[in-house]
Scaffold this active site. Structure first.
Site, PDB file in Angstrom:
ATOM      1  N   GLU A 141     -19.258  -8.986   9.041  1.00  0.00           N
ATOM      2  CA  GLU A 141     -20.495  -8.393   9.680  1.00  0.00           C
ATOM      3  C   GLU A 141     -21.379  -9.544  10.347  1.00  0.00           C
ATOM      4  O   GLU A 141     -22.068  -9.228  11.376  1.00  0.00           O
ATOM      5  CB  GLU A 141     -21.247  -7.399   8.788  1.00  0.00           C
ATOM      6  CG  GLU A 141     -20.578  -6.298   8.316  1.00  0.00           C
ATOM      7  CD  GLU A 141     -19.498  -6.628   7.168  1.00  0.00           C
ATOM      8  OE1 GLU A 141     -18.932  -5.675   6.763  1.00  0.00           O
ATOM      9  OE2 GLU A 141     -19.683  -7.428   6.711  1.00  0.00           O
ATOM     10  N   LYS A 157       0.780  -1.196  -0.108  1.00  0.00           N
ATOM     11  CA  LYS A 157      -0.008  -0.091   0.196  1.00  0.00           C
ATOM     12  C   LYS A 157       0.859   1.292  -0.016  1.00  0.00           C
ATOM     13  O   LYS A 157       1.897   1.204   0.699  1.00  0.00           O
ATOM     14  CB  LYS A 157      -0.780   0.021   1.351  1.00  0.00           C
ATOM     15  CG  LYS A 157      -2.157  -1.028   1.320  1.00  0.00           C
ATOM     16  CD  LYS A 157      -3.160  -0.671   2.103  1.00  0.00           C
ATOM     17  CE  LYS A 157      -4.230  -1.582   2.295  1.00  0.00           C
ATOM     18  NZ  LYS A 157      -5.022  -1.389   3.381  1.00  0.00           N
ATOM     19  N   ARG A 175     -25.520  -6.280   6.096  1.00  0.00           N
ATOM     20  CA  ARG A 175     -24.772  -7.754   5.928  1.00  0.00           C
ATOM     21  C   ARG A 175     -25.066  -8.752   6.748  1.00  0.00           C
ATOM     22  O   ARG A 175     -24.935  -9.753   6.675  1.00  0.00           O
ATOM     23  CB  ARG A 175     -23.385  -7.284   5.466  1.00  0.00           C
ATOM     24  CG  ARG A 175     -23.072  -6.486   4.059  1.00  0.00           C
ATOM     25  CD  ARG A 175     -21.837  -5.898   3.859  1.00  0.00           C
ATOM     26  NE  ARG A 175     -20.696  -7.005   4.041  1.00  0.00           N
ATOM     27  CZ  ARG A 175     -19.998  -7.516   2.787  1.00  0.00           C
ATOM     28  NH1 ARG A 175     -20.570  -7.007   1.634  1.00  0.00           N
ATOM     29  NH2 ARG A 175     -19.299  -8.225   2.679  1.00  0.00           N
TER      30      ARG A 175
END
Length: 620
Positions: A366, A280, A394
């Site tokens: 979730e 990243k 979700r």
């Protein structure tokens, strides 16, 4: 004047006309353009800097858009957008009327599938692969998924399903974007990656299987030996057991390895799994050093980097929640904090530091987060689930079946409720009131400012059952949250202004704008505080003294708080006009939060105008 390589690329077809030796220079230009562009518009940066070479390689090797390319989550799709004809449009990224920060089918034929929520790419690409097979179309279907998104069960459900579907072409690219290149990425691994992705390896493997079919014990031994040999160098065993040929890990920034490996996998077809390791923030030292800070920055000077504001601004609701969580945890040892991979966004950084043994980041999971909280509640813990409104969708079955049905003591802190601004329709928190209101036992609180947020967090936490507090992205009106841990009465509203004829019932942070309209109309203004239970005693009182009612919420009108009021009026056979103001029955695109609300008539001027228009129609 000499034209840069990037300026020559209007589509991947242009990219594929370049000599392979030119791609490294193009990657440098693309990364520089990306940094300059995002620094002017804001947006996701670290993840995009990390996939420059991978994006180039995918479009160079595969014939997009005929070959389907699906980006999981999609916040790393900026290089993809730049290479697929949207370079100039990047100036309007995530702004009203501009391009989305995520892949969007209506935006480009190269966006094969709209994404923004995690872990959907493999399922979508698998569906496309089956459709291609059934239609007799020979094409490649590629899902690019990050290591974080691979923690979600949906990704493994798709892998498991893919393993039993014959004759399909599906390539899963695992973008392992850890902060550093892991030790296994080296010359030996490059050699094995090239070897295992080549035709010779595939043919030799299949020939060996055919020869050993007649000697089952030897075949089983060969399988074990192969699995152990590859397992010593890579996590191949799990994915191969699911039916995929695993290749990698390889350096996702080395085009000389990426391209031939992808070419080999393209020729092989079938179920392929490529593990690439990227970094990243690659190529921008500040983002490499702190990829979290540069994950989704606003505008900044890339030469200087992100600077802390000289004067602190108003506290965000996430910060108010984070402080409350720490204070309540200090007072109650039973409190446990849970987040599905949103520590920074939900304001849990300080809580993790101070109470690490009571902090649980469950990953992008979730469903698990909700049922995990239910299990904790069964044993006397007091779980607080810090989750974005859009992501609780979700875990809806778990919310009903595992928490509410058993009336378990779980508190849901719903961040990003209502309009979310630049992230747009995919992250909108517009639906939580409607989907929570129909669940028995559920308490729904809608604080109007920072002080009310703290009071209602206290109240819902101390309530011995399922409860939710919804609050928007960003800061409120600047009210002092205070430090109290005392609750208010559940289902009690507060009259903020006494007026005549018109009663404006406000659910949430639009109260400040509604106050201006109420003043102009000499209307009664009520901070309702709770959608469920409603303050029916106050509603009965107002029915005796008011002729018109207005409900106001930063949520979907259909099934929302206003609908709850209308249902109650019907229940008591009250006959009176009710104007329901809120979010319309449409997906609301990205843009500035305040501008969007104003455009929907949910600022003071719009609220007053809507009420006057309804009054005029009623009178005439």
């Amino acid at each position: 004047m000499m034209t840069s390589l990037l300026e020559q690329i209007e589509s991947p077809a242009d990219l594929r006309r370049l000599d392979r030796s030119e791609l490294k220079g193009l990657a440098t230009e693309l990364r520089a353009f990306l940094l300059e562009s995002v620094s002017h518009t804001g947006g996701h940066l670290s993840s995009n800097l990390g996939v420059v070479e991978l994006t180039l390689a995918l479009h160079y090797v595969f014939h997009t858009p005929e070959d389907r390319l699906v980006w999981d989550v999609g916040h790393q799709s900026y290089p993809h957008k730049i290479l697929t004809g949207r370079r100039e449009a990047m100036a309007g990224l995530r702004q009203a009327g501009g391009i989305s920060g995520f892949p969007k089918r209506s935006e480009s034929p190269y966006d094969a599938f709209g994404t923004a929520h995690s872990s959907t790419s493999i399922s979508a690409a698998l569906g496309m692969a089956v459709a291609a097979r059934n239609a007799g179309i020979a094409r490649q279907n590629i899902a690019v998924i990050g290591d974080g998104a691979m923690t979600a069960g949906m990704a493994f459900e798709a892998l498991n399903n893919a393993g039993v579907i014959p004759d399909i072409n599906l390539l899963v690219v695992l973008n392992d974007n850890d902060m550093s290149i892991s030790p296994p990425v080296g010359a030996l691994n490059y050699y094995f990656a090239r070897l295992m992705s080549g035709r010779f390896y595939a043919r030799a493997k299949n020939m060996g299987k055919a020869m050993l079919q007649h000697v089952p014990p030897v075949l089983e031994l060969a399988r074990k030996l192969e699995g152990h040999a590859k397992g010593m160098l890579s996590p191949a065993t799990l994915f191969e057991e699911l039916g995929f040929n695993y290749v990698g890990p390889i350096d996702g920034h080395d085009l000389s390895v990426l391209i031939p490996t992808l070419e080999n996998l393209r020729e092989l077809g079938g179920l392929q799994f490529l593990h690439v390791v990227t970094r990243k923030g690659q190529g921008y030292k500040l983002a490499e050093a702190d990829p979290v800070l540069y994950h989704g920055p606003g505008r900044f000077d890339p030469l200087v980097g992100i600077q802390k504001p000289k004067t602190p601004g108003r506290k965000t609701f996430s910060q108010v929640f984070g402080q409350w969580l720490c204070d309540m945890a200090q007072a109650d040892a039973h409190l446990v904090g849970i987040t599905p991979a949103m520590r920074e966004g939900s304001g849990l950084v300080e809580f993790e530091r101070r109470f690490p043994e009571r902090y649980f980041d469950v990953g992008i999971a979730e469903q698990h987060a909700v049922t995990f909280a239910a299990g904790l509640a069964c044993e006397g813990c007091k779980p607080v689930v810090a989750i974005y409104s859009t992501f609780l969708q979700r875990g809806y079955d778990q919310l009903i079946h595992d928490v509410a049905l058993q009336n378990l003591d779980v508190t849901f802190a719903l961040d990003r409720a209502g309009i979310v601004g630049a992230d747009g329709a995919t992250h909108a928190g517009n639906y939580d009131i409607a989907y929570l209101r129909c669940i028995p036992h559920m308490v729904i609180a809608t604080p109007s400012d920072e002080h009310e947020a703290r009071l209602l967090l206290n109240t819902c936490y101390l309530h011995p059952g399922p409860a939710s507090v919804r609050y928007p992205r960003g800061a409120g009106c600047g009210a002092d949250p205070g430090d109290t841990l005392e609750p208010v009465a559940i289902g009690r509203a507060v009259v903020r202004r006494r007026g005549k004829k018109i009663a404006v019932l406000v659910f949430g942070t639009l109260l400040a704008e509604a106050a201006k309209a109420a003043q102009a109309l000499d209307a009664t203004l009520v901070d309702m505080r709770f959608v469920k239970p409603l303050d029916t005693a106050l509603l009965d009182e107002l029915l005796q003294s008011h002729e018109w009612f207005v409900t106001l919420e930063e949520a979907a009108i259909m099934g929302g708080a206003g609908s709850a009021v209308v249902e109650y009026f019907n229940q008591v056979a009250a006959v009176c006009p009710v104007l329901q103001l809120g979010l319309p029955d449409e997906f609301i695109d990205h843009g500035d939060q305040k501008v969007i609300l104003s455009g929907l008539g949910l600022d003071a001027q719009g609220i007053e105008a809507s009420i006057r228009e309804r009054l005029n129609r009623t009178i005439s």
